[in-house]
Enzyme design. Structure first.
Site, mmCIF file in Angstrom:
data_model
loop_
_atom_site.group_PDB
_atom_site.id
_atom_site.type_symbol
_atom_site.label_atom_id
_atom_site.label_comp_id
_atom_site.label_asym_id
_atom_site.label_seq_id
_atom_site.Cartn_x
_atom_site.Cartn_y
_atom_site.Cartn_z
ATOM 1 C CG ASN A 13 -8.418 -3.707 14.739
ATOM 2 O OD1 ASN A 13 -9.229 -3.237 13.931
ATOM 3 N ND2 ASN A 13 -8.728 -4.668 15.586
ATOM 4 C CD1 TRP A 14 -6.932 2.501 12.330
ATOM 5 C CD2 TRP A 14 -7.932 3.188 10.450
ATOM 6 N NE1 TRP A 14 -6.042 3.286 11.631
ATOM 7 C CE2 TRP A 14 -6.618 3.724 10.480
ATOM 8 C CE3 TRP A 14 -8.748 3.493 9.361
ATOM 9 C CZ2 TRP A 14 -6.115 4.531 9.453
ATOM 10 C CZ3 TRP A 14 -8.250 4.286 8.340
ATOM 11 C CH2 TRP A 14 -6.945 4.802 8.386
ATOM 12 C CE LYS A 15 -10.030 -2.947 18.532
ATOM 13 N NZ LYS A 15 -10.132 -3.254 19.974
ATOM 14 C CG HIS A 98 -10.055 -8.696 17.406
ATOM 15 N ND1 HIS A 98 -10.881 -8.321 18.437
ATOM 16 C CD2 HIS A 98 -9.002 -7.854 17.434
ATOM 17 C CE1 HIS A 98 -10.338 -7.277 19.051
ATOM 18 N NE2 HIS A 98 -9.202 -6.968 18.458
ATOM 19 C CD GLU A 100 -12.935 -5.586 19.815
ATOM 20 O OE1 GLU A 100 -12.997 -5.243 18.621
ATOM 21 O OE2 GLU A 100 -12.225 -4.988 20.663
ATOM 22 C CD GLU A 170 -5.367 -7.865 19.817
ATOM 23 O OE1 GLU A 170 -4.842 -6.782 19.542
ATOM 24 O OE2 GLU A 170 -6.554 -8.113 19.566
ATOM 25 N N GLY A 176 -8.790 -2.180 25.045
ATOM 26 C CA GLY A 176 -9.657 -1.022 25.207
ATOM 27 C C GLY A 176 -9.906 -0.639 26.654
ATOM 28 C CB SER A 215 -4.242 -0.813 26.737
ATOM 29 O OG SER A 215 -5.646 -0.987 26.918
ATOM 30 N N GLY A 236 -5.129 -0.805 18.759
ATOM 31 C CA GLY A 236 -6.496 -0.379 18.514
ATOM 32 C C GLY A 236 -6.634 1.123 18.658
ATOM 33 N N GLY A 237 -7.140 1.549 19.798
ATOM 34 C CA GLY A 237 -7.481 2.958 20.015
ATOM 35 C C GLY A 237 -6.390 3.946 19.630
#
Ligand code: 13P
Length: 253
Positions: A13-15, A98, A100, A170, A176, A215, A236-237
Site C-alpha cells: 500500500n503506497w498510500k 483502511h 486511515e 491492521e 507507521g 510496520s 505500507g512504508g
C-alpha cells in the site's frame, strides 16, 4: 480445506507517496524480482498511478489494487472513483476500511460495508481492513472491535462474499509507528476472525486469506508470516522500497 490451499498474498500500500517517475521505477523493480516467488503480489498505488501500473505489470505475477472506492456505481459524486472505473483501469483488488479512511475520512462501518458491496458488484476483490486502536487494546476491547467491524460487512454482504474477499488485520497502533504486533498477538486476532467466520461457513473460513499489516519490514515479516492464520501482509512504508518489499514477499510461503 487445508491451510496449504491458501496461497499467501503480499500487497504494498503506497498510500499518498511519490510521483509517476518513482511509481514507474518501483513497479518495474518489483516486476523484475517477482518471478518464482511463492506468494501472490499486489501493488496498491494512488488512483492516478493505477493506469501506469496496470500497463507496466500486464502479464506479470504482480496484480494492481486501489486504496479506496466509492460506494456509488456512478453519478454526481464529485471527486469519487467508482469500482467500475477501477476495473476498467486494470485493478483486481481494492482496500476498503483502511484505518486511515475510518479515522480521517469518515468511513463508518456502514460506509465500509457499502464500499465492499460496490467493489464486489464490479468484480473487484475487496481487501477489508479491521483493527483496534491502542486505547481499545488497552481496554481489552480488541476482539469486540474487530468483530464489530467484520460483522458490519457480514450483515450486508453475507459470509460467502466475505470469505471470497481478503481480510487484513491492521492494529492502528502498529501502522507507521514501527511498533509491530508480536507474532502471537497477530495470530490471536487472525484466529479469532477465522473462527468467527467458521461459525457461518467453515469451508470459506478455512480458505479466506487474512493479511497482517502494521510496520511489516524485511526484518520481522518472516516470524509473522509463519503464524498459521497469517496469510501474508499489507505493507505500507516498507513497500516504498522495491528491494525491501521483495525481501518481505520472499518470506511469505
Ligand atoms: P506501515 O507498514 O507503514 O505500518 O503501514 C501499514 C498499512 O497501513 C498498510 O495498509
Amino acid at each position: 480445506m487445508q491451510a496449504d490451499k491458501r496461497r499467501p498474498l503480499v500487497a504494498g500500500n503506497w498510500k499518498m507517496h511519490g510521483n509517476l517517475a518513482e511509481a514507474r521505477e518501483r513497479a518495474l523493480a518489483v516486476r523484475a524480482g517477482a518471478n518464482g516467488l511463492a506468494c501472490e503480489l499486489a501493488l496498491v498505488p494512488p488512483f492516478l498511478h493505477v493506469p501506469l501500473l496496470a500497463e507496466l505489470l500486464r502479464d506479470s505475477p504482480v496484480a494492481v489494487g486501489a486504496q479506496d472506492v466509492s460506494e456509488h456505481a456512478s453519478g454526481a459524486y464529485t471527486g469519487e472513483v467508482s469500482a467500475g472505473m477501477l476495473v476498467d483501469a486494470g485493478c483486481r483488488y481494492v482496500i476498503v476500511g483502511h484505518s486511515e479512511r475510518r479515522a480521517l475520512f469518515g468511513d463508518t462501518d456502514a460506509v465500509v460495508a457499502a464500499k465492499f458491496m460496490a467493489a464486489r458488484a464490479a468484480g473487484l476483490v475487496p481487501v477489508l481492513c479491521v483493527g483496534e486502536t491502542l486505547a481499545e487494546r488497552e481496554a481489552g476491547a480488541t476482539g469486540n472491535v474487530v468483530l464489530r467491524q467484520l460483522d458490519a460487512v457480514l450483515a450486508v454482504a453475507g459470509s460467502a462474499a466475505v470469505c471470497a474477499a481478503v481480510l487484513a488485520y491492521e492494529p492502528v497502533w502498529a501502522i507507521g509507528t514501527g511498533l509491530t504486533a508480536t507474532p502471537a498477538q497477530a495470530q490471536e486476532v487472525h484466529a479469532l476472525l477465522r473462527a468467527h467466520l467458521a461459525r457461518k461457513d467453515s469451508q470459506g473460513a478455512a480458505a479466506v486469506r487474512i493479511l497482517y499489516g502494521g510496520s511489516v519490514k524485511a526484518g520481522n515479516a518472516g516470524e509473522i508470516f509463519a503464524m498459521p492464520d497469517v496469510d501474508g501482509g499489507l505493507v505500507g512504508g516498507a513497500s516504498l522500497d522495491a528491494r525491501e518489499f521483495l525481501q518481505i514477499c520472499a518470506q511469505a510461503r
